[in-house]
Design a protein around this motif. Structure first.
Motif, mmCIF file in Angstrom:
data_model
loop_
_atom_site.group_PDB
_atom_site.id
_atom_site.type_symbol
_atom_site.label_atom_id
_atom_site.label_comp_id
_atom_site.label_asym_id
_atom_site.label_seq_id
_atom_site.Cartn_x
_atom_site.Cartn_y
_atom_site.Cartn_z
ATOM 1 N N ALA A 57 0.894 -1.213 -0.023
ATOM 2 C CA ALA A 57 0.004 -0.061 0.051
ATOM 3 C C ALA A 57 0.726 1.310 -0.025
ATOM 4 O O ALA A 57 0.348 2.452 -0.574
ATOM 5 C CB ALA A 57 -0.696 -0.211 1.245
ATOM 6 N N PHE A 58 1.942 1.472 0.646
ATOM 7 C CA PHE A 58 2.734 2.542 0.780
ATOM 8 C C PHE A 58 4.017 2.780 0.072
ATOM 9 O O PHE A 58 4.402 3.541 -0.397
ATOM 10 C CB PHE A 58 3.050 2.543 2.453
ATOM 11 N N SER A 59 4.545 1.364 -0.236
ATOM 12 C CA SER A 59 6.040 1.404 -0.863
ATOM 13 C C SER A 59 5.800 0.167 -1.864
ATOM 14 O O SER A 59 5.702 -0.916 -1.177
ATOM 15 C CB SER A 59 7.077 1.480 0.034
ATOM 16 N N PRO A 60 6.256 0.364 -3.124
ATOM 17 C CA PRO A 60 6.432 -1.000 -4.030
ATOM 18 C C PRO A 60 7.420 -2.057 -3.443
ATOM 19 O O PRO A 60 7.420 -3.261 -3.743
ATOM 20 C CB PRO A 60 6.602 -0.476 -5.181
ATOM 21 N N THR A 61 8.448 -1.531 -2.639
ATOM 22 C CA THR A 61 9.575 -2.499 -2.241
ATOM 23 C C THR A 61 9.590 -2.542 -0.687
ATOM 24 O O THR A 61 10.179 -3.368 -0.103
ATOM 25 C CB THR A 61 10.921 -1.536 -2.437
ATOM 26 N N GLY A 62 8.700 -1.781 0.177
ATOM 27 C CA GLY A 62 8.436 -2.059 1.403
ATOM 28 C C GLY A 62 7.372 -3.183 1.821
ATOM 29 O O GLY A 62 6.737 -3.821 0.873
ATOM 30 N N PHE A 63 6.819 -3.333 3.130
ATOM 31 C CA PHE A 63 6.014 -4.303 3.756
ATOM 32 C C PHE A 63 5.208 -3.502 4.763
ATOM 33 O O PHE A 63 5.710 -3.383 5.684
ATOM 34 C CB PHE A 63 6.941 -5.523 4.533
ATOM 35 N N ASN A 64 3.969 -3.459 4.373
ATOM 36 C CA ASN A 64 3.074 -2.448 5.029
ATOM 37 C C ASN A 64 2.441 -3.545 5.990
ATOM 38 O O ASN A 64 1.588 -4.398 5.720
ATOM 39 C CB ASN A 64 1.971 -2.031 4.182
ATOM 40 N N ASP A 65 2.872 -3.431 7.396
ATOM 41 C CA ASP A 65 2.132 -4.123 8.171
ATOM 42 C C ASP A 65 1.729 -3.281 9.564
ATOM 43 O O ASP A 65 1.293 -3.800 10.641
ATOM 44 C CB ASP A 65 3.002 -5.349 8.843
ATOM 45 N N GLN A 66 1.487 -1.993 9.217
ATOM 46 C CA GLN A 66 0.969 -1.002 10.263
ATOM 47 C C GLN A 66 -0.352 -0.621 10.139
ATOM 48 O O GLN A 66 -1.225 -0.422 11.033
ATOM 49 C CB GLN A 66 2.073 0.186 10.241
ATOM 50 N N VAL A 67 -0.736 -0.352 8.904
ATOM 51 C CA VAL A 67 -2.209 0.150 8.738
ATOM 52 C C VAL A 67 -2.958 -0.709 8.018
ATOM 53 O O VAL A 67 -2.476 -0.944 6.510
ATOM 54 C CB VAL A 67 -2.162 1.525 7.785
ATOM 55 N N PRO A 68 -4.019 -1.489 8.243
ATOM 56 C CA PRO A 68 -4.843 -2.584 7.565
ATOM 57 C C PRO A 68 -5.769 -1.404 6.598
ATOM 58 O O PRO A 68 -6.289 -0.330 6.652
ATOM 59 C CB PRO A 68 -5.648 -3.139 8.458
ATOM 60 N N TYR A 69 -6.037 -2.106 5.509
ATOM 61 C CA TYR A 69 -6.980 -1.445 4.551
ATOM 62 C C TYR A 69 -8.414 -1.787 5.119
ATOM 63 O O TYR A 69 -9.404 -1.090 4.619
ATOM 64 C CB TYR A 69 -6.814 -1.476 3.185
ATOM 65 N N GLN A 70 -8.610 -2.756 5.641
ATOM 66 C CA GLN A 70 -9.949 -3.344 6.085
ATOM 67 C C GLN A 70 -10.057 -4.041 7.358
ATOM 68 O O GLN A 70 -9.096 -4.700 7.719
ATOM 69 C CB GLN A 70 -10.500 -4.383 5.000
ATOM 70 N N LEU A 71 -11.182 -4.029 8.268
ATOM 71 C CA LEU A 71 -11.380 -4.677 9.486
ATOM 72 C C LEU A 71 -12.800 -5.168 9.317
ATOM 73 O O LEU A 71 -13.779 -4.448 8.844
ATOM 74 C CB LEU A 71 -11.429 -3.622 10.475
ATOM 75 N N GLU A 72 -12.983 -6.592 9.585
ATOM 76 C CA GLU A 72 -14.245 -7.342 9.662
ATOM 77 C C GLU A 72 -14.406 -7.765 11.146
ATOM 78 O O GLU A 72 -13.276 -8.481 11.562
ATOM 79 C CB GLU A 72 -14.353 -8.083 8.585
ATOM 80 N N PHE A 73 -15.410 -7.782 11.510
ATOM 81 C CA PHE A 73 -15.822 -8.590 12.976
ATOM 82 C C PHE A 73 -17.188 -8.509 12.953
ATOM 83 O O PHE A 73 -18.010 -7.993 12.543
ATOM 84 C CB PHE A 73 -14.982 -7.817 14.043
ATOM 85 N N GLY A 74 -17.531 -9.701 13.611
ATOM 86 C CA GLY A 74 -19.094 -10.127 13.765
ATOM 87 C C GLY A 74 -19.699 -9.642 14.866
ATOM 88 O O GLY A 74 -18.721 -9.886 16.155
ATOM 89 N N VAL A 75 -20.614 -9.310 15.241
ATOM 90 C CA VAL A 75 -21.400 -9.014 16.481
ATOM 91 C C VAL A 75 -22.852 -9.168 16.351
ATOM 92 O O VAL A 75 -23.379 -8.937 15.109
ATOM 93 C CB VAL A 75 -20.954 -7.417 16.879
ATOM 94 N N PRO A 76 -23.739 -9.484 17.305
ATOM 95 C CA PRO A 76 -25.029 -9.712 17.357
ATOM 96 C C PRO A 76 -25.628 -8.400 17.062
ATOM 97 O O PRO A 76 -25.253 -7.326 17.719
ATOM 98 C CB PRO A 76 -25.562 -10.441 18.692
ATOM 99 N N THR A 77 -26.827 -8.172 16.371
ATOM 100 C CA THR A 77 -27.581 -6.850 16.045
ATOM 101 C C THR A 77 -28.589 -6.774 17.109
ATOM 102 O O THR A 77 -28.825 -5.596 17.152
ATOM 103 C CB THR A 77 -28.034 -7.137 14.782
ATOM 104 N N GLY A 78 -29.115 -7.815 17.978
ATOM 105 C CA GLY A 78 -30.074 -7.495 18.751
ATOM 106 C C GLY A 78 -31.421 -7.589 17.928
ATOM 107 O O GLY A 78 -32.477 -7.314 18.823
#
Length: 1010
Positions: A527-548
């Motif tokens: 995401a930030f550099s074609p030669t680097g390794f981005n492990d600091q900022v995710p582009y997506q978060l998913e988590f499940g929760v009851p809606t009630g």
């Protein structure tokens, strides 16, 4: 209409049940039973009075009054070895023993008109007198009346003798034309027929369906399980039908398998066994050799079992019990997709890659009691219990921490009563089932998911690299309830075997599906550099929760009903017609009574989401008010077949048939509409962390596309996200109100021939399936289009509108029907049966198949706006050429040798390719490179068995020592290939993964029987 159907079903069950108890009603042979009919010619003045079929091992007798022309008809016999007792007006004649197979429709004509003392030597396969009154019946004399059915019978000898890895009795089903038995890297297995998927198969054991109504494998308990559906020690034999089954078969549109369990006999018999292999008895797997040789991963496979059967009362009551267990430690590999180098991943993550071991445990119990209170009645009681545990993970990108804890629990019971009279038989069954499949993450905590992205000539692709941390979903799914079956056969009309039957099931389906029970953070490493390794900022978060908005435990009290009629009509001595019609019905309240929530209606309303105003579909077709959905009532299924015997002896016959067969819509699909309202996966995207030019933040509402904050790694931070977003990134599921039921049309034509113990069959079959279930993407761009097709904009690509969801929400997913497959097969089958006089056997089947489909081998079709945009292309899952051979031979000094060969051509794969000139998005395909030598898969297995008689308890007591060598040639049958169509290596092997194909493995066995 639904109430009328229910009342009619209950009334039909009541009437048929009362007829079974009180009167000689018409009767029918159930799935898995054998039938035998024919004509006995006698000297003038000495007609046949009665014919009795006697099961040799139990003494069970079934009698039929002979017609004036000497005709007789046994319409429902347990598979086994029989002899005929023929009562003449003056005297009694007896045949020697002969065998009837499971599901076999056999014809046997006898000529007793020649006196025994003057009879000439018989022609091959004819009937001859022997020893005065005994009639010798060779196997060649019994002719087939199976009509258009395409399939094979798997005998007890094949099950006992052929080499195999996992003692799954279904492993030999691939001897039938068009059938594949597929083992995955995690040890799970499945049956596939033609171009259809596994959910379309059905297995019947002792006439009772084992259909999984919830999950995808087709058989209860088998979804992603390394276990076996039934103890192999309990299976007597089974029949595999790949097309054109009769009207008795329900809830199946591809492969129908019917198995008969063993019964106790008039003698006590028992056996036990232990199978063992480990890493010292196998060659290195390819991943333990390449790229560098290293130590083998510990693996251990122990399988064991015992069985005991015998009389309770001689000739009247018998019992049979068995147990089988598995304790398996199996290896698996963790590696990136498409050959991405592990060295490019930072060292702190590299310990997640490599080879590891997982544990699986299974315990299987089965018991059976049969009672014959009179010569007209047979009562059977059976019970099965299955329990599985352990840890499971498949070879791929998932690290050991993401493993799943297995839990399979299954109980089944069946009570059967068969009543036989001179010209009718009634077969009544009551069965109960309670099945549970409940995988749970082994580790709880945050999940990290790394992906590498590339953009090449406008084609953006992602390569999955690694997933570690917490496991995936937590589920608890199953079915529980009762089934009532009643089947009748009427043989009172000369030349006709008329069958009717009905079945009603009251099944409670349940589903708890908590996807993303652990939050998953997905990182685009580029995401930030074609030669680097981005492990600091995710582009997506998913988590499940009851809606009630209701309970997460989704339940549906389903009612299933089926009725059929079948007439096997001997029109002439040469022509037999099989004429059948069945009708099936199923009501799923969770779908029919569902009411779309107000939240969903508001979110997709024109005021909030005008994108659907000019869309190419009407969202109202997917909105339910609880009254506008109807249960499908059009499942009428003609089943027609014929057999024309060319010669008088019936050694050569032309056969063919047509049949329509409906399956059902899987509850795992239907429940998602309800589940999404009660337990939802929230998805949030983060600005600037995705190198995809068409990423989800393009056109999406700002409430689900945010600036990253490390606090979102905590439960408190995730709660902040929920509180600050109106929809919370929740995905929608809408099912079409007029869902149809999947079905297939099946045609067959062929010729059969018999030469002594050798049977040949050459045939053609065509199977066309329709109305398969699929999910489509319902999002549209602001102008209502799916693709923003602007040739004047060179930076644009025809990407799906994932970033154009209703404000505050994630994508709209539409459930509908429309998947289609076609499979045209030409096959040749050779069978040489084993006899004491000729102690060797051979089964060989070659199948050439041209198969097409309008899917990419999956249920989610999110790349085009409608199913009609997916052209019928070559099937991904069907090899064009497939040869399976299995044989055995008795050797001197108590040895027996057996072998099985499987060869098939290379697989085919398809993918989506974006093209900027012309500006379009197309599906492309090619054959994979295969394993070398021109084949896609090859495996040769062998087994050598030594029997040692010890005569400890009886003259039949013996020890058995056996060595199986699996994959004798140590073929590497690779299963993973580069799936990026823009890559120059597309279709080439991308890893050394061979899936469920074992390296050369020696398995040691010792057994004891008496």
């Amino acid at each position: 209409m639904n109430k009328l159907v229910l009342r009619s079903a209950l009334l039909t069950m009541t009437v048929l049940g009362t007829g079974a108890l009180l009167a000689p009603a018409p009767a029918m042979a159930q799935v898995g039973q054998a039938s035998l009919r024919g004509t006995i010619t006698t000297p003038a003045g000495n007609p046949v009075v009665e014919v009795t079929a006697i099961e040799v091992s139990t003494g069970i007798r079934r009698s039929a009054t002979a017609g004036a022309d000497g005709s007789y008809n046994f319409a429902s016999l347990r598979p086994g070895t029989y002899r005929l007792e023929i009562k003449l007006q003056n005297g009694v004649r007896n045949s020697d023993a002969f065998t009837l197979r499971v599901g076999q429709n056999a014809g046997l004509d006898l000529d007793l008109s020649t006196p025994a003392d003057t009879a000439a030597a018989p022609a091959a396969g004819e009937t001859a007198p022997a020893g005065g009154d005994e009639i010798v019946v060779t196997g060649n004399r019994i002719r087939s009346l199976d009509g258009g059915q395409v399939g094979i019978n798997i005998t007890q000898r094949l099950i006992e003798q052929l080499p195999q890895n996992n003692r799954n009795f279904l492993a030999f089903a691939d001897l039938a034309p068009g059938v594949r038995f597929i083992e995955s890297a995690d040890g799970s297995s499945r049956i596939q027929g033609g171009a259809q998927d596994s959910r379309s198969v059905n297995v019947f054991i002792d006439g009772v369906s084992q259909k999984d109504y919830v999950l995808k494998n087709g058989i209860t308990g088998q979804d992603s399980s390394a276990g076996n559906p039934f103890p192999q020690l309990a299976i007597g034999e089974y029949q595999v039908l790949s097309s054109n089954y009769k009207a008795e078969f329900d809830q199946v549109s591809s492969v129908a398998i019917t198995a008969a369990t063993k019964s106790g006999t008039n003698e006590f018999h028992g056996e036990g066994f232990i199978d063992f292999t480990n890493q010292d008895l196998r060659s290195r797997r390819p991943t333990e050799i390449y790229p560098t040789t290293r130590d083998k991963v510990n693996s251990n496979n122990k399988q064991f079992g015992l069985a005991l059967g015998g009389p309770i009362i001689q000739d009247r009551a018998h019992f049979f019990v068995t147990y089988e267990g598995k304790r398996i430690d199996s290896p698996y590999d963790v590696r990136p997709e498409n050959g991405f180098p592990v060295s490019a991943v930072p060292s702190q993550y590299q310990q997640n890659f490599g080879s590891f071991s997982q544990r699986f445990n299974e315990d299987l119990y089965f018991g059976k009691i049969d009672i014959e209170p009179s010569d007209k009645d047979l009562i059977e009681l059976t019970g099965k219990y299955r329990k599985e545990s352990g840890s499971q993970i498949a070879t791929g990108i998932n690290a050991p921490s993401t493993a799943t804890l297995n839990k399979v629990d299954e109980k089944r019971f069946m009570l059967r009563w068969q009543r036989s009279e001179d010209n009718w038989i009634n077969d009544a069954r009551v069965s109960y089932q309670d099945t549970k499949w409940a995988p749970t993450p082994e580790t709880f905590g945050n999940t990290t998911f790394f992906q590498a992205s590339t953009l090449n000539n406008g084609n953006f692709t992602r390569t999955d690299l690694l997933r570690f941390g917490g496991g995936g979903s937590q589920q608890d799914k199953g079915q529980k309830g009762w089934t009532l079956q009643d089947d009748f056969t009427w043989t009172g009309f000369n030349g006709h075997t008329i069958k009717i039957g009905t079945k009603a099931s009251f099944i409670r389906l349940r589903s708890i599906e908590q996807n993303r029970a652990n939050p998953q953070y997905t990182y685009d490493i580029n995401a930030f550099s074609p030669t680097g390794f981005n492990d600091q900022v995710p582009y997506q978060l998913e988590f499940g929760v009851p809606t009630g908005n209701g309970p997460i435990d989704i339940r549906s009290s389903n009612f299933q009903f089926g009725v059929y009629a079948q007439d096997d009509w001997d029109v002439t001595s040469h022509l037999t017609l099989n004429l059948g019609l069945r009708w099936d019905y199923e009501r799923t309240p969770a779908f029919v009574n569902f009411v779309t929530s107000q939240e969903n209606l508001t979110a997709i309303s024109p005021a909030n989401y005008p994108n659907l105003v000019n869309a190419d579909y009407n969202i109202n077709d997917f909105i339910s008010n609880g009254r506008n959905r109807k249960t499908f009532t059009g499942a009428f299924q003609p089943r027609l077949g014929f057999t024309y015997r060319i010669d008088e002896a019936g050694r050569f016959a032309v056969f063919g048939g047509y049949g329509r067969s409906y399956d059902r819509n899987q509850f795992d699909f239907l429940q998602q509409e309800v589940n999404q309202g009660a337990y939802a996966v929230r998805r949030f995207n983060f600005l600037g962390a995705d190198s995809n030019p068409n990423n989800a933040c393009v056109g999406a509402d700002a409430s689900t596309c945010l600036t990253w904050n490390p606090i979102y790694l905590t439960p408190e931070g995730r709660q902040q996200l929920l509180a600050g977003a109106a929809g919370g990134g929740r995905e929608f599921r809408f099912l079409k109100n007029d869902l149809k039921v999947p079905y297939s049309d099946q045609f067959s034509l062929g010729i059969r021939g018999r030469f002594q113990q050798v049977s040949l069959e050459l045939g053609y079959s065509h199977v066309a399936s329709k109305n398969g279930f699929a999910f489509l993407l319902g999002n549209r761009r602001p102008d209502g289009s799916f693709f923003f097709n602007d040739p004047a904009n060179p930076t644009d690509t025809p990407a799906p509108p994932f970033g154009f969801s209703p404000p505050g929400y994630n994508s709209i997913i539409l459930g509908t029907n429309g998947l289609k497959t076609n499979a045209d097969s030409v096959y040749f089958k050779l069978t040489k049966t084993y006899t004491q006089a000729s102690p060797w056997s051979l089964d060989a089947t070659y199948t050439y198949t041209e198969a097409t489909e309008n899917q990419l081998g999956e249920t989610y079709l999110l790349d085009f706006p409608s199913i009609s945009d997916y052209a019928m292309l070559r099937s991904s899952g069907v090899p064009r050429h497939r040869l399976v051979m299995a044989g055995s031979i008795d050797l001197p000094l108590g040895f027996a040798f057996s072998s099985k060969l499987q060869v098939e051509s290379a697989a085919y794969q398809k993918a989506i390719l974006n093209q900027s000139n012309p500006f379009q998005r197309v599906i492309v395909g090619r054959e994979t490179d295969g394993s070398g030598g021109g084949w896609g898969r090859r495996q040769i297995d062998m087994a050598l068995t030594k029997y040692v008689p010890i005569r400890f308890i009886s003259d039949q007591t013996r020890l058995r020592f056996r060595v199986d060598v699996l994959n004798v040639l140590n073929d590497y049958n690779y299963i993973t290939f580069n799936n990026d169509p823009a890559s120059q290596n597309w279709g080439a092997r991308s890893s050394y993964d061979v899936g469920g194909n074992p390296p050369r493995t020696v398995k040691l066995s010792v057994g004891y029987s008496f």
